[in-house]
Scaffold this motif. Sequence first.
Motif, PDB file in Angstrom:
ATOM      1  N   LEU A 266       1.044  -1.194  -0.019  1.00 41.92           N
ATOM      2  CA  LEU A 266       0.119  -0.016   0.304  1.00 41.92           C
ATOM      3  C   LEU A 266       0.886   1.094  -0.295  1.00 41.92           C
ATOM      4  O   LEU A 266       0.383   2.320  -0.007  1.00 41.92           O
ATOM      5  N   MET A 287      -6.851   4.268  -3.156  1.00 43.55           N
ATOM      6  CA  MET A 287      -5.403   4.531  -2.978  1.00 43.55           C
ATOM      7  C   MET A 287      -5.017   5.117  -4.155  1.00 43.55           C
ATOM      8  O   MET A 287      -3.894   5.941  -5.343  1.00 43.55           O
ATOM      9  N   ALA A 635      -5.811   0.810   5.063  1.00 42.74           N
ATOM     10  CA  ALA A 635      -4.593   0.445   4.999  1.00 42.74           C
ATOM     11  C   ALA A 635      -4.539  -0.177   7.076  1.00 42.74           C
ATOM     12  O   ALA A 635      -3.558  -0.250   8.269  1.00 42.74           O
TER      13      ALA A 635
END
Length: 708
Positions: A266, A287, A635
């Motif tokens: 990530l 993203m 995340a």
Amino acid sequence: MIDETPSALNTGEPLNLGASGGAVTLVEGSTFCLSDRLGDIEQGTPYGLFYRDARVLSRWELRLDGQRPEPLSVLSPEAFIARFILRRPPRAGAADSTVLIVRERLVADGLRETVTVENLGRETTAVDLQLHVDADFADLFAVKEGRSGNGRAEVVVADVELLLNDRSDRTRGLAVSSSETPAVLPGSLSWRVVVPAGGRWQTEIVAQPSMGTQPIHSLGRPGEQYEFSEPSRKIAAWRDTATKITAGNLQLAGVLERTESDLGALQIHDDNRGGRPFVAAGAPWFMTLFGRDSLLTAWMALPLDVGLAVGTMQQLAEMQGQRVNPMTEEEPGRIMHEMRRGPASGAVLGGETYYGTVDATPLFVMLLAQARRWGADADAVHALLPAADAALAWIADYGDRDGDGFVEYRRATDRGLINQGWKDSFDGINDAAGRLPEAPIALCEVQGYVFAALQARAELAEEFGDGATAGYLRDRAAELRTKFAEAFWLPEKGWFAVALDGNKRRLDALTSNIGHCLWSGIVTDEHAATVIARLSSADMDTGFGLRTLASSMGAYNPMSYHNGSVWPHDTAIAVAGLLRYRHIPGAIELATRLADGLLDAAVAFGGRLPELFCGFPRTRFSAPVPYPTSCSPQAWASAAPLLLVRSFLGLDPDVPRRTLTVLPHLPVRWGRMELTDLRLGGAVIDLAVEGDRVTASNLPDDWRLITH
């Protein structure tokens, strides 16, 4: 993150990606790919390859003799690699198939897929393979909201290569090529192959996006093993520098291994600034850099790598608000909420960057002091002090809209987010009866963040020789703590109001937000015991984590986004808050119970905690029920186990003052915990904890270890 909000930022319901197991998500940096479990991207679905917030592949379907192969299994050793194991459907009258197909996919700045056809039979077999390809170059927001339309690419056959170009934006394109020469037609590549008994045939297919005059970056050398690809080298470098955390409990060890892999995948590196790292919020729809999400993830990841926190803050400081712009909600000193680079970003966000968040700004200041304690370079931290001071100025000048000492939010136009805390769905904030409030809204946890930010900046002021500023900021923090208790405490209920509305009415819903108040330290001991008792109730504790909203509240819905679901990062923050008040009876017991529930949930989800899941009680369903549109990997959900480990270890380094505090209260099931190559400034320390026994190796002579 933006979701389920009827503002212009999200005008439709998120699409169901089959969170129960229908979708496969691969992610690397800001590129991600969604497919079904055959590896196919079917038209008319939200699947696709997404590059720079646009869908550059909307169709990628493999056919074998005109049929869909049968799926056998999907393996994903890393977040950016998948192996789709398939077989040719058995022929009429046959029980079994003798043809195996393996699609090995790598996602980076594009997609590379190796297709292998293996003949396990005793006779030579002929196979017709066809790959259908198309792109609509739709904006990510449009795909997410189910309004991408029926856009088709301009298709050009260039010898043995297929070129697709965006009809509306000539700067975007995609090239598809194969190592084994295909027959190329508009929209497809095909191969007719003969595979001898016991033999195999293989081709490597590359889908490479392009942007205007930007050169196409290679996805690697032809035939390069995926283990030696650039994403694999990047994550190997991350692992070499990150702390290695191991646990005696094999389930926890597996979860931590997945955490490290996902956080590595990530990460986005800014090549224009020396490869500076920061973390994207999560796949599939987020993203990109998010203020709140990226800051909290970097905080949780401090035991792995302080550099991620520094890079994230440097990136956010460069984008910090400079002027007043109602369209993007930019204000001087404000830390942004979200950055996008898709073709419709300007129409959706008012620009590429949107600032409508109330909590990222104090979180920035909090993280700066924490990063320094964990060993961030003093010069780098000092260079960020002006950004921290601008953030505190925003809190005072723009955050506190009416001068009552609390930070509130109200969107600047009808385009922005209605709710601007972490529960940012339109109905995420309500009272005990389920009624929605009028803005401006002052959230309880945000006041806690401001309290912690003032203390954090005071600590930095003290280190850099400004005692007067340190004293002034601590006085402000103490005043806020007193005002907070007076304005938010509900003595008749025994918890803090989730918010004050525009009329200063206390919104009396029982929510997980009060766990964040424990984490920030704004709660007095006088109130902490009662808060802990409320969080311990069956109304809040599902057995797999804390509900966002108690089941006794009017708006409760265990299948909602923010009104009764379980968010792993939210529960982990509450656990950290409980262990901050470990001296209060019941705090350690509840923290342990919540952590055990989260670990069980992670195991049920294959070792990876999703963004959220439904808030049904464990007594009703023995496994956590997925939320259909939950991001994974996400995340702060991926980083949540790190916060649990740090909190139960009581791990609190202070590099400027050369102390390492370890006050463990490990859950029994965890067994022995080890942190190897823990980098704290110039020191590299190995730490082992078993029960209440702490061993620190390689601790410099001028450091002090505090274990009680």
